[in-house]
Design a protein around this motif. Structure first.
Motif, short mmCIF file in Angstrom:
data_model
loop_
_atom_site.label_atom_id
_atom_site.label_comp_id
_atom_site.label_asym_id
_atom_site.label_seq_id
_atom_site.Cartn_x
_atom_site.Cartn_y
_atom_site.Cartn_z
N GLU A 57 1.03 -1.29 0.09
CA GLU A 57 0.04 -0.09 -0.05
C GLU A 57 0.78 1.25 -0.18
N ARG A 58 2.05 1.35 0.71
CA ARG A 58 2.91 2.35 0.76
C ARG A 58 3.77 2.39 -0.58
N GLY A 59 3.69 1.54 -1.61
CA GLY A 59 4.66 1.70 -2.72
C GLY A 59 5.70 0.94 -2.51
N ILE A 60 6.17 0.56 -1.48
CA ILE A 60 7.61 0.00 -1.12
C ILE A 60 7.90 -1.16 -1.89
N ARG A 61 6.89 -2.15 -2.21
CA ARG A 61 7.19 -3.58 -2.60
C ARG A 61 7.10 -3.38 -4.15
N ASN A 62 7.77 -4.36 -4.64
CA ASN A 62 7.51 -4.51 -6.39
C ASN A 62 7.01 -5.80 -6.42
N VAL A 63 5.72 -5.66 -6.27
CA VAL A 63 4.68 -6.53 -6.01
C VAL A 63 4.49 -7.50 -7.45
N SER A 64 4.34 -8.67 -7.21
CA SER A 64 4.33 -9.59 -8.22
C SER A 64 2.72 -9.65 -8.73
N ILE A 65 2.47 -9.95 -10.06
CA ILE A 65 1.19 -10.02 -10.77
C ILE A 65 0.32 -10.99 -10.17
N ASP A 66 0.94 -12.22 -9.47
CA ASP A 66 0.12 -13.06 -8.78
C ASP A 66 -0.23 -12.71 -7.57
N ASN A 67 0.42 -11.89 -6.83
CA ASN A 67 0.14 -11.11 -5.49
C ASN A 67 -0.98 -9.89 -5.90
N MET A 68 -0.78 -9.60 -6.83
CA MET A 68 -1.79 -8.46 -7.30
C MET A 68 -3.10 -8.92 -7.52
N ALA A 69 -3.07 -10.00 -8.22
CA ALA A 69 -4.25 -10.47 -8.46
C ALA A 69 -5.04 -11.23 -7.46
N ALA A 70 -4.27 -11.85 -6.42
CA ALA A 70 -4.85 -12.40 -5.10
C ALA A 70 -5.58 -11.04 -4.29
N LEU A 71 -4.75 -10.05 -4.32
CA LEU A 71 -5.57 -8.87 -3.39
C LEU A 71 -6.51 -8.39 -4.25
N ALA A 72 -6.45 -8.21 -5.50
CA ALA A 72 -7.81 -7.77 -6.15
C ALA A 72 -9.12 -8.64 -6.02
N ASP A 73 -8.73 -10.02 -6.08
CA ASP A 73 -9.54 -11.12 -5.75
C ASP A 73 -10.39 -10.91 -4.53
N ALA A 74 -9.33 -10.83 -3.37
CA ALA A 74 -9.96 -10.43 -2.03
C ALA A 74 -10.77 -9.37 -1.76
N LEU A 75 -10.54 -8.55 -2.81
CA LEU A 75 -11.14 -7.21 -2.86
C LEU A 75 -12.60 -7.19 -3.42
N GLY A 76 -12.75 -8.54 -4.27
CA GLY A 76 -13.83 -8.54 -5.38
C GLY A 76 -13.79 -7.62 -6.45
N LEU A 77 -12.51 -7.42 -6.86
CA LEU A 77 -12.52 -6.20 -7.72
C LEU A 77 -11.66 -6.95 -9.12
N PRO A 78 -11.92 -6.44 -10.38
CA PRO A 78 -10.85 -6.73 -11.42
C PRO A 78 -9.46 -6.15 -11.24
N LEU A 79 -8.33 -6.76 -11.55
CA LEU A 79 -7.19 -6.20 -11.16
C LEU A 79 -7.03 -4.96 -11.91
#
Lengths: 74, 74
Positions: free
Chosen positions: B48-70
């Motif tokens: 959330e603070r933009g510190i992590r170079n987050v991966s697409i799999d984790n981005m997709a898991a977070l979007a799914d957890a919020l019920g949102l399209p990535l």
């Protein structure tokens, strides 16, 4: 669950397919895109095939290299 | 250029801000979202603070957890 344990997301496949479509639409080879994005062409080929758990920074660099907003590739 | 050498992308900041906004809009704590996405809450805080170079799999898991399209988080 660390992303290394997480199953490959459908988002990888979507991103890879749209990346390839956008590259072809611009008549760019893998080598052309690799030069623009300052990446290895074989890495991009794997991203296009949905094999790589690509990072947001690399996703952004690829979108920039194609002159597209990142969300258009998802 | 390996992503480790690449400067942090603006996309990290955008994704982090939109992730936080979507989490707050659903009155979820970091712990709530961490449980849904099967991730560590402190990792999500860094994303959330933009510190992590987050991966697409984790981005997709977070979007799914919020019920949102990535793409809505980019």
């Amino acid at each position: 669950m660390p992303s290394s344990k997480r199953p490959a997301s459908q988002a990888r496949v979507v991103f890879g397919q749209r990346l390839r479509e956008a590259r072809h639409a611009r008549d760019l080879t893998l080598e052309d895109l690799a030069e623009r994005a300052d990446m290895n062409w074989s890495y991009i080929a794997q991203v296009e095939r949905g094999i790589r758990n690509v990072s947001i920074d690399n996703m952004a660099a690829l979108a920039d290299a194609l002159g597209l907003p990142l969300r258009d590739l998802l």
